[in-house]
Write a protein that holds these residues in place. Structure first.
Motif, mmCIF file in Angstrom:
data_model
loop_
_atom_site.group_PDB
_atom_site.id
_atom_site.type_symbol
_atom_site.label_atom_id
_atom_site.label_comp_id
_atom_site.label_asym_id
_atom_site.label_seq_id
_atom_site.Cartn_x
_atom_site.Cartn_y
_atom_site.Cartn_z
ATOM 1 N N GLY A 102 0.742 -1.250 0.000
ATOM 2 C CA GLY A 102 0.000 0.000 0.000
ATOM 3 C C GLY A 102 0.774 1.305 0.000
ATOM 4 N N ALA A 129 0.976 3.215 -4.972
ATOM 5 C CA ALA A 129 -0.082 2.713 -5.856
ATOM 6 C C ALA A 129 0.437 2.516 -7.274
ATOM 7 C CB ALA A 129 -1.271 3.663 -5.863
ATOM 8 N N GLU A 130 1.404 3.318 -7.678
ATOM 9 C CA GLU A 130 1.979 3.154 -9.017
ATOM 10 C C GLU A 130 3.494 3.060 -8.892
ATOM 11 O OE1 GLU A 130 -0.947 5.156 -12.216
ATOM 12 O OE2 GLU A 130 -0.604 6.388 -10.450
ATOM 13 N N GLY A 142 1.876 -1.441 -4.893
ATOM 14 C CA GLY A 142 1.083 -1.150 -3.707
ATOM 15 C C GLY A 142 -0.419 -1.141 -3.938
ATOM 16 N N PHE A 143 -0.860 -0.954 -5.179
ATOM 17 C CA PHE A 143 -2.300 -1.022 -5.461
ATOM 18 C C PHE A 143 -2.769 -2.473 -5.411
ATOM 19 C CE2 PHE A 143 -5.815 -1.668 -8.420
ATOM 20 C CZ PHE A 143 -6.751 -0.785 -7.894
ATOM 21 N N THR A 144 -2.132 -3.311 -6.228
ATOM 22 C CA THR A 144 -2.507 -4.728 -6.267
ATOM 23 C C THR A 144 -2.318 -5.365 -4.892
ATOM 24 O OG1 THR A 144 -1.689 -4.766 -8.541
ATOM 25 C CG2 THR A 144 -2.137 -6.888 -7.518
ATOM 26 N N ASN A 202 -2.400 -3.998 -1.889
ATOM 27 C CA ASN A 202 -3.392 -3.564 -0.917
ATOM 28 C C ASN A 202 -4.737 -4.242 -1.175
ATOM 29 O OD1 ASN A 202 -5.564 -1.481 0.110
ATOM 30 N ND2 ASN A 202 -3.676 -1.061 1.222
ATOM 31 N N VAL A 203 -5.146 -4.264 -2.448
ATOM 32 C CA VAL A 203 -6.395 -4.937 -2.812
ATOM 33 C C VAL A 203 -6.315 -6.420 -2.432
ATOM 34 C CG1 VAL A 203 -7.698 -5.777 -4.806
ATOM 35 C CG2 VAL A 203 -7.104 -3.355 -4.650
ATOM 36 N N ALA A 204 -5.201 -7.057 -2.766
ATOM 37 C CA ALA A 204 -5.057 -8.501 -2.535
ATOM 38 C C ALA A 204 -5.060 -8.829 -1.048
ATOM 39 C CB ALA A 204 -3.767 -8.997 -3.184
#
Lengths: 352, 352
Positions: free
Chosen positions: B136, B139-140, B225-227, B229-231
């Protein structure tokens, strides 16, 4: 009206005869089925089922896009061609999503005004399934793709899964509209705007985090094909690991074993509720015909569910509804002015 | 050598006294602890624990980056400053990852040659934890960030989780090196190359799909950090939903209830194995000091684990090891020639 579904029997793990048995179950419920596969493996056709001999399968080839062009006689290409020619209303193809996507793009073609086909899967969650899109057709997307995925997934949920006004969410790393990648932040703004112009199509509830995927707040969850594929397989892995750990716990002592036996029936009901065969498999959206891809390991029950849900999608006009919703929302792709529309040219897509 | 850990008690759900109780447990095991929090809430200090009165907390503010600058007297900033000044060797801050990240970037600063700090979490999986990075902070990302995350996560797993030569994987939508986003494909190639130059640091096992996260093939799983955090949140949600469904099944009939009672002890052991307090929480990597962020809802046990693991990270020199591995692999950020290094300037980071 009697719906006809073209079924490719080439990629099923249990063989073409199992697919034909699923077709027979669906035919008993009033769907006409044309099964494309090796006729010698299938045997005599059940009432309402037509067998088209197509012994060549490209379900296991590494490069389905080339195979589709090289093997026009293969079962999946023949089945897709039947839909393109109007001899069938929808396509069901078990086994290889890549081959189904390649054949569908080649024969059935993208719907007018759609940027990219997407792969949607109703994820079995205790209570009700959550339609998850895209789970692997497009590893990289633009915001306008995500907006279309939202409307495509909502139309599927309405027609095929009986959700009246689907609550649609974007999957992100925070609920605030500014959270996520730049693409996602743009998609949030666009979708909030578009959804207002097509209120019957869906209710946009904003971003959800991963924890809320299974909490029942959303009927349709939208993401890019990379995140969706990772997330879907992660959920499968975590579910399997946890249920196995519970089984292991239930054999860890004599006392636990007795407990496990007493619980067997109740846990069996849970397992039925989580049965991935019930929602019929994955759905390819954004084409000129509905395409359902049951998992290759499905039994006849899963194939019959895929055929029955595909037929329901035809009866409820999921394709027409998707187009109408995209049009009402102003989310259709516009051809460049003065030039012919390129919307029919297949994109290069990542096979899931 | 006695390790000193600075602990911010401002953000814990159970209050500063619970954090101080965790500090007392760690102090009994030989760690010196300085607790920064509201002294009136904490009461008398246990042996080996020093209380620094810092009643201002910014754990719940919406914009931690501004709060860190505006409230230099807050407990998190004071605790981070103690590490920066050499009065403590590591930082533990419960509650707000965003505040911990902002204060750490501001006071402790990025390690030389590191592009971006990342957030790693040891995910409890039956058998052994899997270190998941980034969950997290970014994010990119660019491919060179992912390469650094791999070495940072591996050093953490080696020193703090006792994994001798961590097997490191990239999370993708397919195992082939060409699968995933362009950034991920580039990272795969770079990491395969770099790992060869630092064989003691890690073993790069290539891409894994989501299904293999819990299968035990990888000790460290790397993603953006996007994937991530979602995961991570998806895994939490799915685990909770499933275990709740099992509990519901175990109360669905008289027979099932008896079964559930007999299974209680065995399932309790599973729950212990999945206990998120054991690995101590999340770790901020890529800074000049080790920072551990236990979850705000942790009990004293979780806080004591965080402090003990932070101390182990100091004793095993996780910071020095990370730098040495990045240097050996040729993965350190190089300053532009003829100009001073910009590596100390904090990036704008997405708070998780």
């Amino acid at each position: 009206m009697t719906v006809t579904v073209a079924v490719d029997a080439g990629g099923a793990d249990l063989g073409a005869a199992e697919v034909a048995a699923g077709a027979a179950i669906a035919a008993e419920r009033g769907v006409r089925v044309r099964v494309f596969g090796d006729a010698r493996l299938i045997g005599p056709a059940a009432p309402g089922v037509e067998i088209v001999d197509a012994p060549v399968s490209i379900a296991k080839v590494p490069d389905p896009a080339s195979a589709v062009r090289a093997a026009p006689q293969s079962s999946i290409v023949q089945a897709a061609r039947a839909v393109a020619a109007g001899d069938a209303d929808a396509l069901v193809s078990g086994g290889s999503t890549g081959a189904a996507l390649a054949a569908s793009l080649f024969e059935i073609k993208r719907a007018h005004g759609v940027y990219r086909p997407a792969l949607a899967i109703p994820v079995p969650v205790p209570g009700h399934p959550v339609t998850f899109v895209d789970v692997g057709a497009n590893a990289e997307v633009r915001s306008e793709h995500l907006v279309q995925f939202a409307f495509m997934g909502a139309a599927l949920a309405q027609v095929v899964l009986d959700v009246e006004r689907p609550r649609v969410a974007l999957l992100s790393n925070g609920v605030e509209p500014g959270k996520g990648t730049r693409t996602l932040v743009d998609a949030h703004r666009e979708l909030a705007h578009r959804a207002g112009d097509a209120p019957e199509a869906l209710e946009f509830i904003g971003n959800i985090e991963g924890t809320d995927f299974t909490s029942g707040v959303a009927d349709v969850v939208v993401t890019d094909g990379f995140t969706g594929n990772v997330a879907l397989k992660l959920m499968e892995g975590v579910s399997e690991t946890l249920l196995r750990a519970v089984r292991t716990a239930a054999t860890s002592s004599h006392r636990a074993k007795v407990g496990g036996l007493l619980l067997r029936r109740a846990l069996g009901e849970l397992r039925e509720e989580l049965d991935p065969e019930d929602p019929g498999g994955a759905y390819l959206l954004g084409l000129r015909g509905l395409v359902v891809v049951p998992h290759g390991r499905f039994t006849r029950r899963g194939f019959s569910q895929a055929i029955l849900r595909a037929a329901r999608g035809v009866e409820g006009d999921v394709i027409g509804r998707t187009h109408a919703a995209l049009a009402a929302a102003g989310a259709l792709r516009r051809p460049p002015s003065g030039r012919p529309s390129m919307s029919d040219a297949p994109d290069s897509v990542t096979s899931p």
